[in-house]
Design a protein around this motif. Structure first.
Motif, short mmCIF file in Angstrom:
data_model
loop_
_atom_site.label_atom_id
_atom_site.label_comp_id
_atom_site.label_asym_id
_atom_site.label_seq_id
_atom_site.Cartn_x
_atom_site.Cartn_y
_atom_site.Cartn_z
N VAL A 282 32.10 0.17 -7.63
CA VAL A 282 32.16 -0.56 -8.90
C VAL A 282 30.80 -0.83 -9.53
O VAL A 282 30.74 -1.18 -10.71
N GLY A 283 29.70 -0.71 -8.78
CA GLY A 283 28.43 -1.08 -9.38
C GLY A 283 27.23 -0.41 -8.74
O GLY A 283 27.28 0.07 -7.60
N TRP A 284 26.15 -0.41 -9.49
CA TRP A 284 24.88 0.20 -9.07
C TRP A 284 23.73 -0.67 -9.55
O TRP A 284 23.79 -1.28 -10.62
N VAL A 285 22.68 -0.74 -8.73
CA VAL A 285 21.43 -1.35 -9.16
C VAL A 285 20.29 -0.47 -8.68
O VAL A 285 20.27 -0.02 -7.53
N ALA A 286 19.34 -0.19 -9.57
CA ALA A 286 18.17 0.61 -9.24
C ALA A 286 17.06 -0.31 -8.77
O ALA A 286 16.69 -1.25 -9.48
N VAL A 287 16.50 -0.04 -7.59
CA VAL A 287 15.40 -0.86 -7.07
C VAL A 287 14.53 0.02 -6.18
O VAL A 287 15.01 0.65 -5.24
N GLU A 288 13.24 0.07 -6.53
CA GLU A 288 12.28 0.89 -5.80
C GLU A 288 10.89 0.28 -5.97
O GLU A 288 10.70 -0.62 -6.81
N PRO A 289 9.91 0.79 -5.24
CA PRO A 289 8.53 0.38 -5.55
C PRO A 289 8.23 0.64 -7.02
O PRO A 289 8.66 1.65 -7.59
N ARG A 290 7.50 -0.27 -7.64
CA ARG A 290 7.20 -0.14 -9.06
C ARG A 290 6.50 1.18 -9.38
O ARG A 290 6.68 1.76 -10.47
N THR A 291 5.73 1.69 -8.44
CA THR A 291 5.02 2.95 -8.65
C THR A 291 5.95 4.15 -8.73
O THR A 291 5.52 5.25 -9.11
N ALA A 292 7.23 3.97 -8.38
CA ALA A 292 8.20 5.07 -8.48
C ALA A 292 8.65 5.30 -9.91
O ALA A 292 9.39 6.24 -10.19
N ASN B 38 6.94 5.97 -16.03
CA ASN B 38 7.08 5.60 -17.44
C ASN B 38 7.15 4.09 -17.64
O ASN B 38 7.00 3.60 -18.75
N LEU B 39 7.36 3.37 -16.58
CA LEU B 39 7.36 1.91 -16.65
C LEU B 39 5.93 1.37 -16.68
O LEU B 39 5.64 0.36 -17.31
N LEU B 40 5.03 2.09 -16.01
CA LEU B 40 3.68 1.58 -15.82
C LEU B 40 2.88 1.52 -17.11
O LEU B 40 1.89 0.80 -17.18
N GLY B 41 3.28 2.26 -18.13
CA GLY B 41 2.54 2.25 -19.39
C GLY B 41 3.17 1.42 -20.48
O GLY B 41 2.70 1.44 -21.63
N ARG B 42 4.21 0.66 -20.16
CA ARG B 42 4.94 -0.09 -21.18
C ARG B 42 4.34 -1.47 -21.43
O ARG B 42 4.13 -2.25 -20.49
N ASP C 3 -1.01 0.25 -9.37
CA ASP C 3 -0.73 1.18 -8.27
C ASP C 3 -0.37 0.46 -6.98
O ASP C 3 -0.37 1.08 -5.90
N ASP C 4 -0.05 -0.81 -7.05
CA ASP C 4 0.30 -1.60 -5.87
C ASP C 4 1.71 -1.25 -5.41
O ASP C 4 2.70 -1.65 -6.04
N ASP C 5 1.82 -0.52 -4.31
CA ASP C 5 3.14 -0.12 -3.78
C ASP C 5 3.91 -1.29 -3.20
O ASP C 5 5.10 -1.16 -2.92
N GLY C 6 3.24 -2.43 -3.01
CA GLY C 6 3.92 -3.58 -2.44
C GLY C 6 4.78 -4.35 -3.42
O GLY C 6 5.53 -5.23 -3.03
N VAL C 7 4.67 -4.00 -4.71
CA VAL C 7 5.51 -4.64 -5.73
C VAL C 7 6.66 -3.70 -6.07
O VAL C 7 6.43 -2.54 -6.44
N CYS D 289 12.60 -3.76 3.04
CA CYS D 289 11.79 -2.53 3.04
C CYS D 289 10.30 -2.82 2.95
O CYS D 289 9.49 -1.89 2.84
N GLY D 290 9.93 -4.09 2.99
CA GLY D 290 8.53 -4.46 3.02
C GLY D 290 7.91 -4.87 1.71
O GLY D 290 6.68 -5.00 1.62
N ALA D 291 8.72 -5.09 0.67
CA ALA D 291 8.17 -5.47 -0.63
C ALA D 291 7.44 -6.81 -0.53
O ALA D 291 7.96 -7.77 0.06
N ARG D 292 6.26 -6.88 -1.12
CA ARG D 292 5.50 -8.13 -1.17
C ARG D 292 5.97 -9.00 -2.32
O ARG D 292 5.89 -10.23 -2.27
N ALA D 293 6.46 -8.37 -3.38
CA ALA D 293 7.01 -9.07 -4.53
C ALA D 293 8.00 -8.13 -5.20
O ALA D 293 7.93 -6.91 -5.05
N VAL D 294 8.94 -8.72 -5.94
CA VAL D 294 9.97 -7.92 -6.64
C VAL D 294 10.06 -8.41 -8.07
O VAL D 294 10.11 -9.63 -8.32
N GLU D 295 10.08 -7.47 -9.01
CA GLU D 295 10.11 -7.81 -10.44
C GLU D 295 11.40 -7.35 -11.10
O GLU D 295 12.04 -6.40 -10.66
#
Length: 217
Positions: free
Chosen positions: A89-99, A102-106, A118-122, A154-160
């Motif tokens: 019934v549902g999906w949520v996308a969640v990965e390291p921000r560096t994945a 196109n998000l990094l330049g917004r 480039d912090d993989d911990g976020v 999975c070891g995330a230091r922070a999640v946005e």
């Protein structure tokens, strides 16, 4: 398929798993032919002309590779799949921000903030999809909680998250709110760190469960 009821979903009826532990057919059924079905969570994955010029079959194939569906031993996945009474019934996308190149330049992500892109911990929660016929039942709330728990495991230091405000009385389309409503993130334990536009709020959850400081008025 018509869902058996339309009320709020009890947690004991819901199961959320990493997408590699779900079948591709199940994920395909969730996306269906909605707007999200055309994007396939690729908008933040590729830049500029690469996004504009990709075809739906190419985006679909890319998502299949990224999720690792049908492969419980896959080393990584790009999101989570929710089941209600064993129905996908549902999906949520969640990965390291560096994945999400196109998000990094917004501007809406970085306005008023100075930190290492480039912090993989976020990690970042970028998209929610609820299968047509199951919307309006509060499914994004447990998906947000599960995304936060998964990222931390999975070891995330922070999640946005990059939530959208949904004022009472204002009609909001599903296409607008696919990034997640602000209240969904707040109830999962995120707190606002910036407000780059009238309707967009960047929210964050830190390891201790606290988010950042609320934005100024």
């Amino acid at each position: 398929m018509t869902p058996p009821d339309t009320g709020p979903v009890d947690d004991d009826r819901l199961r959320v798993v990493p997408a590699n532990e779900a079948s591709w057919d199940d994920l395909d059924a969730i996306f269906g032919t909605t707007d999200a079905g055309h994007c396939r969570c690729q908008r933040f994955k590729v830049r500029g002309w690469m996004w504009r010029d990709t075809t739906l079959p190419e985006r679909r194939d890319a998502q299949r590779d990224q999720t690792g569906c049908d492969d419980p031993d896959a080393p990584s996945t790009s999101g989570l799949v929710a089941y209600l009474d064993d129905e996908p019934v549902g999906w949520v996308a969640v990965e390291p921000r560096t994945a999400y190149p196109n998000l990094l330049g917004r501007r809406t992500v970085w306005a008023g903030r100075q930190e290492d892109k480039d912090d993989d911990g976020v990690w970042a929660v970028t998209c929610f999809v609820v299968r047509k016929g199951y919307r309006g039942r509060g499914l994004t709330y447990p998906l947000a909680r599960a995304a936060l728990e998964h990222a931390r495991a999975c070891g995330a230091r922070a999640v946005e998250g990059y939530g959208i405000l949904t004022p009472p009385g204002r009609e909001i389309t599903w296409g607008e709110v696919h990034v997640g409503a602000v209240q969904v993130f707040e109830e999962a334990g995120f707190a606002a760190v910036s407000r780059p536009s009238v309707r967009r709020v960047v929210l964050r959850a830190e390891p201790d469960g606290a988010g950042g400081a609320p934005p100024e008025d």
